[in-house]
Design a protein around this motif. Structure first.
Motif, PDB file in Angstrom:
ATOM      1  N   UNK A   1       0.864  -1.180   0.000  1.00 55.53           N
ATOM      2  CA  UNK A   1       0.000   0.000   0.000  1.00 55.53           C
ATOM      3  C   UNK A   1       0.905   1.235   0.000  1.00 55.53           C
ATOM      4  N   UNK A   2       0.853   2.051  -1.055  1.00 50.68           N
ATOM      5  CA  UNK A   2       1.699   3.249  -1.087  1.00 50.68           C
ATOM      6  C   UNK A   2       1.435   4.158   0.124  1.00 50.68           C
ATOM      7  N   UNK A   3       2.465   4.794   0.620  1.00 47.35           N
ATOM      8  CA  UNK A   3       2.377   5.641   1.821  1.00 47.35           C
ATOM      9  C   UNK A   3       1.236   6.654   1.736  1.00 47.35           C
ATOM     10  N   UNK A   4       1.014   7.245   0.571  1.00 41.95           N
ATOM     11  CA  UNK A   4      -0.038   8.252   0.418  1.00 41.95           C
ATOM     12  C   UNK A   4      -1.441   7.682   0.598  1.00 41.95           C
ATOM     13  N   UNK A   5      -1.581   6.355   0.616  1.00 40.13           N
ATOM     14  CA  UNK A   5      -2.889   5.710   0.724  1.00 40.13           C
ATOM     15  C   UNK A   5      -3.054   4.942   2.039  1.00 40.13           C
ATOM     16  N   UNK A   6      -2.169   5.183   2.981  1.00 38.23           N
ATOM     17  CA  UNK A   6      -2.215   4.468   4.251  1.00 38.23           C
ATOM     18  C   UNK A   6      -2.993   5.220   5.332  1.00 38.23           C
ATOM     19  N   UNK A   7      -3.724   6.249   4.949  1.00 37.07           N
ATOM     20  CA  UNK A   7      -4.535   6.990   5.920  1.00 37.07           C
ATOM     21  C   UNK A   7      -6.010   6.623   5.734  1.00 37.07           C
ATOM     22  N   UNK A   8      -6.873   7.210   6.553  1.00 34.82           N
ATOM     23  CA  UNK A   8      -8.297   6.920   6.459  1.00 34.82           C
ATOM     24  C   UNK A   8      -8.832   7.270   5.077  1.00 34.82           C
ATOM     25  N   UNK A   9      -9.729   6.441   4.570  1.00 38.06           N
ATOM     26  CA  UNK A   9     -10.263   6.677   3.228  1.00 38.06           C
ATOM     27  C   UNK A   9     -11.226   7.858   3.219  1.00 38.06           C
ATOM     28  N   UNK A  10     -11.306   8.530   2.078  1.00 34.50           N
ATOM     29  CA  UNK A  10     -12.362   9.518   1.882  1.00 34.50           C
ATOM     30  C   UNK A  10     -12.562   9.712   0.385  1.00 34.50           C
ATOM     31  N   UNK A  11     -13.718  10.237   0.036  1.00 33.57           N
ATOM     32  CA  UNK A  11     -14.000  10.475  -1.369  1.00 33.57           C
ATOM     33  C   UNK A  11     -14.675   9.313  -2.081  1.00 33.57           C
ATOM     34  N   UNK A  12     -15.042   8.268  -1.342  1.00 35.39           N
ATOM     35  CA  UNK A  12     -15.745   7.141  -1.943  1.00 35.39           C
ATOM     36  C   UNK A  12     -16.533   6.413  -0.876  1.00 35.39           C
ATOM     37  N   UNK A  13     -17.453   5.569  -1.324  1.00 33.32           N
ATOM     38  CA  UNK A  13     -18.121   4.648  -0.415  1.00 33.32           C
ATOM     39  C   UNK A  13     -18.450   3.384  -1.183  1.00 33.32           C
ATOM     40  N   UNK A  14     -18.716   2.324  -0.451  1.00 32.05           N
ATOM     41  CA  UNK A  14     -19.005   1.032  -1.056  1.00 32.05           C
ATOM     42  C   UNK A  14     -20.467   0.714  -0.819  1.00 32.05           C
ATOM     43  N   UNK A  15     -21.165   0.326  -1.875  1.00 30.64           N
ATOM     44  CA  UNK A  15     -22.564  -0.060  -1.762  1.00 30.64           C
ATOM     45  C   UNK A  15     -22.680  -1.575  -1.830  1.00 30.64           C
ATOM     46  N   UNK A  16     -23.409  -2.137  -0.889  1.00 28.68           N
ATOM     47  CA  UNK A  16     -23.753  -3.554  -0.881  1.00 28.68           C
ATOM     48  C   UNK A  16     -25.259  -3.646  -1.098  1.00 28.68           C
ATOM     49  N   UNK A  17     -25.670  -4.246  -2.205  1.00 30.47           N
ATOM     50  CA  UNK A  17     -27.093  -4.421  -2.478  1.00 30.47           C
ATOM     51  C   UNK A  17     -27.500  -5.784  -1.936  1.00 30.47           C
ATOM     52  N   UNK A  18     -28.479  -5.773  -1.052  1.00 30.08           N
ATOM     53  CA  UNK A  18     -28.928  -6.979  -0.362  1.00 30.08           C
ATOM     54  C   UNK A  18     -30.432  -7.144  -0.571  1.00 30.08           C
ATOM     55  N   UNK A  19     -30.960  -8.280  -0.190  1.00 34.45           N
ATOM     56  CA  UNK A  19     -32.395  -8.499  -0.363  1.00 34.45           C
ATOM     57  C   UNK A  19     -33.222  -7.747   0.675  1.00 34.45           C
ATOM     58  N   UNK A  20     -32.666  -7.510   1.874  1.00 32.10           N
ATOM     59  CA  UNK A  20     -33.431  -6.846   2.930  1.00 32.10           C
ATOM     60  C   UNK A  20     -32.498  -5.983   3.786  1.00 32.10           C
TER      61      UNK A  20
END
Length: 129
Positions: free
Chosen positions: A60-79
Motif C-alpha cells: 500500500x503506497x504511503x499516500x494511501x495508508x490513511x483513512x479513506x475519503x471520497x468514496x463509499x461502497x454499496x452492498x445491495x442486499x435483499x433486505x
C-alpha cells in the motif's frame, strides 16, 4: 482483447480481524484466505469477493495508508432492514438509519472499522419511477 476477468475491492485496514468480523457478520462472506497482512473474503455462492489489506503493508503506497475519503461502497442486499438489525446488535457505527430513497432503494449507511462509508441498500418492491 480487453476482456475483464474479475474485479475486487480491497479495503485498507488498521485491524484485519476486526474488519474481517465486520464483513462476515453483516454479509454471507466466508474467509477464503487469511494471513498477517491480507484477508480474502468470498461470498457463499463464490461470485463476490472482498479483500482486506493491512494499510501499513509495503504493497500500500504511503499516500494511501490513511483513512479513506471520497468514496463509499454499496452492498445491495435483499433486505436492508435485516442487515440494519445485525449492525445494531453488533454496535456498529450507524451513520443513517434505513429510509426509502427517491430512486427506489431502501438504504442505510454505516462506517466500517476503518472509517469507510458503507451503503446497504435493497430494492423497494413494486417501486415505480
Amino acid at each position: 482483447m480487453r476482456k475483464l476477468n474479475r474485479i475486487m475491492t480491497n479495503i485498507c485496514s488498521r485491524n484485519l480481524a476486526e474488519s474481517r468480523d465486520f464483513y462476515t457478520k453483516l454479509f454471507d462472506f466466508n474467509v477464503d484466505y487469511e494471513s498477517e497482512w491480507f484477508v480474502h473474503l468470498i461470498s457463499e455462492d463464490k461470485k463476490l469477493e472482498l479483500g482486506i489489506i493491512d494499510q501499513t503493508n509495503e504493497l500500500v503506497p504511503k499516500d494511501y495508508q490513511s483513512n479513506p475519503n471520497g468514496f463509499y461502497i454499496t452492498f445491495v442486499v435483499s433486505d436492508a432492514d435485516e442487515i440494519f438489525k445485525i449492525a445494531l446488535s453488533e454496535h456498529f457505527e450507524i451513520v443513517s438509519e434505513p429510509s426509502n430513497t427517491f430512486y427506489g432503494q431502501r438504504r442505510f449507511l454505516l462506517k466500517d472499522p476503518n472509517g469507510t462509508l458503507i451503503d446497504i441498500s435493497s430494492p423497494i418492491p413494486d417501486f415505480k419511477f
